[in-house]
Design a protein around this motif. Structure first.
Motif, short mmCIF file in Angstrom:
data_model
loop_
_atom_site.label_atom_id
_atom_site.label_comp_id
_atom_site.label_asym_id
_atom_site.label_seq_id
_atom_site.Cartn_x
_atom_site.Cartn_y
_atom_site.Cartn_z
N LYS A 93 18.20 -17.43 -32.54
CA LYS A 93 17.01 -18.11 -32.06
C LYS A 93 15.87 -17.10 -32.00
CE LYS A 93 15.50 -21.25 -28.37
NZ LYS A 93 15.93 -21.95 -27.13
N GLU A 94 14.79 -17.43 -32.69
CA GLU A 94 13.64 -16.53 -32.79
C GLU A 94 14.05 -15.15 -33.30
OE1 GLU A 94 11.84 -16.57 -28.94
OE2 GLU A 94 11.20 -18.66 -29.09
N GLY A 95 14.98 -15.16 -34.26
CA GLY A 95 15.38 -13.92 -34.92
C GLY A 95 16.38 -13.07 -34.16
N LYS A 96 16.89 -13.56 -33.02
CA LYS A 96 17.85 -12.79 -32.22
C LYS A 96 19.15 -13.59 -32.06
CE LYS A 96 15.05 -9.34 -31.20
NZ LYS A 96 14.59 -9.14 -29.82
N LEU A 97 20.26 -12.86 -31.97
CA LEU A 97 21.57 -13.50 -31.84
C LEU A 97 21.61 -14.36 -30.57
CD1 LEU A 97 24.35 -13.73 -33.16
CD2 LEU A 97 25.08 -11.75 -31.82
N TYR A 98 22.01 -15.61 -30.74
CA TYR A 98 21.95 -16.59 -29.65
C TYR A 98 23.34 -17.04 -29.20
CZ TYR A 98 20.41 -20.87 -27.22
OH TYR A 98 20.18 -21.86 -26.29
N SER A 99 24.19 -17.40 -30.16
CA SER A 99 25.55 -17.84 -29.83
C SER A 99 26.47 -17.68 -31.03
CB SER A 99 25.55 -19.30 -29.36
OG SER A 99 25.14 -20.16 -30.41
N MET A 100 27.74 -17.87 -30.76
CA MET A 100 28.77 -17.71 -31.80
C MET A 100 29.82 -18.78 -31.59
SD MET A 100 31.04 -14.28 -32.33
CE MET A 100 32.46 -14.19 -33.38
N HIS A 101 30.19 -19.48 -32.67
CA HIS A 101 31.09 -20.62 -32.52
C HIS A 101 32.15 -20.62 -33.60
CE1 HIS A 101 31.74 -25.25 -32.76
NE2 HIS A 101 32.55 -24.72 -31.86
N TRP A 102 33.42 -20.79 -33.19
CA TRP A 102 34.51 -21.01 -34.15
C TRP A 102 34.50 -22.50 -34.49
CZ3 TRP A 102 34.79 -16.54 -31.51
CH2 TRP A 102 35.38 -15.44 -32.14
N TRP A 103 34.06 -22.82 -35.69
CA TRP A 103 33.91 -24.22 -36.10
C TRP A 103 35.04 -24.61 -37.05
CZ3 TRP A 103 33.33 -26.40 -40.96
CH2 TRP A 103 32.97 -27.75 -41.00
N PHE A 104 35.55 -25.83 -36.86
CA PHE A 104 36.60 -26.34 -37.74
C PHE A 104 36.31 -27.80 -38.03
CE2 PHE A 104 40.85 -27.45 -39.19
CZ PHE A 104 41.24 -26.28 -39.84
N PRO A 105 36.44 -28.23 -39.30
CA PRO A 105 36.12 -29.63 -39.64
C PRO A 105 37.12 -30.60 -39.03
CG PRO A 105 37.14 -28.53 -41.51
CD PRO A 105 36.90 -27.47 -40.48
N CYS A 106 36.67 -31.79 -38.75
CA CYS A 106 37.55 -32.82 -38.18
C CYS A 106 38.49 -33.37 -39.26
CB CYS A 106 36.72 -33.97 -37.62
SG CYS A 106 35.73 -33.47 -36.17
N GLY A 163 24.27 -12.12 -20.94
CA GLY A 163 24.80 -10.76 -20.85
C GLY A 163 26.12 -10.50 -21.54
N ASP A 164 26.83 -11.56 -21.96
CA ASP A 164 28.08 -11.34 -22.68
C ASP A 164 27.79 -10.75 -24.06
OD1 ASP A 164 29.73 -12.23 -20.66
OD2 ASP A 164 29.75 -14.30 -21.36
N PHE A 165 28.72 -9.96 -24.58
CA PHE A 165 28.54 -9.33 -25.89
C PHE A 165 29.89 -9.17 -26.56
CE2 PHE A 165 29.33 -6.00 -22.82
CZ PHE A 165 30.18 -5.12 -23.47
N ILE A 166 29.85 -8.82 -27.83
CA ILE A 166 31.07 -8.58 -28.61
C ILE A 166 30.96 -7.22 -29.28
CG2 ILE A 166 32.19 -9.21 -30.79
CD1 ILE A 166 32.07 -12.07 -30.01
N ILE A 167 32.05 -6.48 -29.24
CA ILE A 167 32.14 -5.25 -30.03
C ILE A 167 32.91 -5.60 -31.29
CG2 ILE A 167 33.00 -2.89 -30.16
CD1 ILE A 167 30.71 -3.19 -28.22
N TYR A 168 32.29 -5.37 -32.45
CA TYR A 168 32.96 -5.64 -33.72
C TYR A 168 32.74 -4.45 -34.65
CZ TYR A 168 34.40 -8.01 -38.01
OH TYR A 168 35.04 -8.34 -39.18
N ARG A 169 33.83 -3.82 -35.02
CA ARG A 169 33.78 -2.63 -35.88
C ARG A 169 32.81 -1.59 -35.32
NH1 ARG A 169 34.32 -5.29 -42.00
NH2 ARG A 169 36.38 -6.21 -41.60
N GLN A 170 32.97 -1.37 -34.02
CA GLN A 170 32.21 -0.35 -33.28
C GLN A 170 30.72 -0.68 -33.18
OE1 GLN A 170 33.23 3.35 -35.27
NE2 GLN A 170 35.17 3.50 -34.19
N VAL A 171 30.36 -1.93 -33.46
CA VAL A 171 28.96 -2.37 -33.33
C VAL A 171 28.89 -3.43 -32.25
CG1 VAL A 171 27.01 -3.48 -34.50
CG2 VAL A 171 28.48 -1.89 -35.76
N SER A 172 27.91 -3.31 -31.36
CA SER A 172 27.73 -4.29 -30.29
C SER A 172 26.86 -5.43 -30.78
CB SER A 172 27.08 -3.62 -29.07
OG SER A 172 26.85 -4.58 -28.06
N LEU A 173 27.39 -6.65 -30.70
CA LEU A 173 26.64 -7.86 -31.04
C LEU A 173 26.25 -8.52 -29.72
CD1 LEU A 173 28.83 -9.28 -33.97
CD2 LEU A 173 26.92 -7.66 -34.07
N ASN A 174 24.95 -8.60 -29.47
CA ASN A 174 24.47 -9.10 -28.18
C ASN A 174 23.14 -9.82 -28.36
OD1 ASN A 174 22.35 -6.98 -28.15
ND2 ASN A 174 24.12 -5.62 -27.91
N ALA A 175 22.50 -10.17 -27.25
CA ALA A 175 21.26 -10.94 -27.30
C ALA A 175 20.12 -10.18 -27.98
CB ALA A 175 20.85 -11.35 -25.89
#
Length: 226
Positions: free
Chosen positions: A213-226, A150-162
């Motif tokens: 996953k299966e064409g729908k937004l699943y997760s979001m990760h801030w990734w940084f190399p070791c 159920g968590d979501f993000i609003i980005y540039r007035q667009v809701s990014l969710n499941a």
């Protein structure tokens, strides 16, 4: 027979030679002018060509660059920025479902690392609704968001969710979506991944990864190399 005086013949010859020289000089001058005009035109073309080429190339590069996801513009559940306080965490999300000390997890990179490379020994991960947050003292930052609870993000007035699809993401990040790939993710299997830049000047080596996953937004990760 009437003979032409020698002086007249001499003058006639000199006059003829003078006119010939004038005509020759005029032709040479005209030819040189034409050559100069041609050279000036060619020189101008030679100088103008290379000056315009980088501009066209820069435009093409800009048009195809992977987009930036500006962390300053996101709002988790419409309220929280990427960085916030522990008090704000509790006010919006409630108490964490669980916690783990970073020293027990031993991540290769941390968000709140000090300038000397040290990390607060009590720094921890906070887990809530499948998402993970890094916590040090009173500071909290989003590390990974799960959209499956159920968590979501609003980005540039667009809701990014499941329910967000690839086509929805293409409207925001067309170039990044064009480079979408498949990645094997630990405990989650093979997922589609869209990789975004953190800043316009590529100062950061990190990426923001959107997993589907299966064409729908699943997760979001801030990734940084070791």
């Amino acid at each position: 027979m009437i003979q032409t005086p020698p002086l007249f013949n001499c003058l006639t010859t000199v006059g003829f030679l003078f006119i010939t020289c004038l005509l020759s000089a005029s032709c040479n001058s005209t030819q040189q002018s034409l050559q100069k005009a041609t050279l000036d035109k060619d020189t101008a073309a030679a100088l103008t060509g290379p000056l315009l080429q980088p501009e066209r190339q820069a435009t093409a590069t800009g048009d195809t660059a992977i987009e930036v996801l500006n962390a300053e513009e996101i709002r988790l559940n419409g309220k929280l920025k990427r960085y916030f306080s522990l008090t704000q965490f509790r006010a919006v999300l409630g108490e964490p479902d669980s916690t783990k000390l970073l020293r027990d997890e031993e991540p290769c990179t941390t968000i709140f690392e000090e300038a000397d490379g040290s990390v607060d020994p009590m720094a921890s991960y906070l887990y809530k609704n499948g998402s993970r947050y890094e916590h040090a003292k009173d500071k909290v930052a989003i590390d990974e968001i799960s959209f499956t609870h159920g968590d979501f993000i609003i980005y540039r007035q667009v809701s990014l969710n499941a329910g967000t699809t690839v086509d929805d993401l293409r409207k925001l990040f067309p170039n990044a979506v064009a480079h979408m790939s498949i990645m094997e993710v630990y405990e989650h299997g093979k997922l589609q991944v869209i990789q975004l830049r953190e800043d316009n000047n590529n100062v950061s080596d990190g990426q923001i990864r959107l997993f589907l996953k299966e064409g729908k937004l699943y997760s979001m990760h801030w990734w940084f190399p070791c």
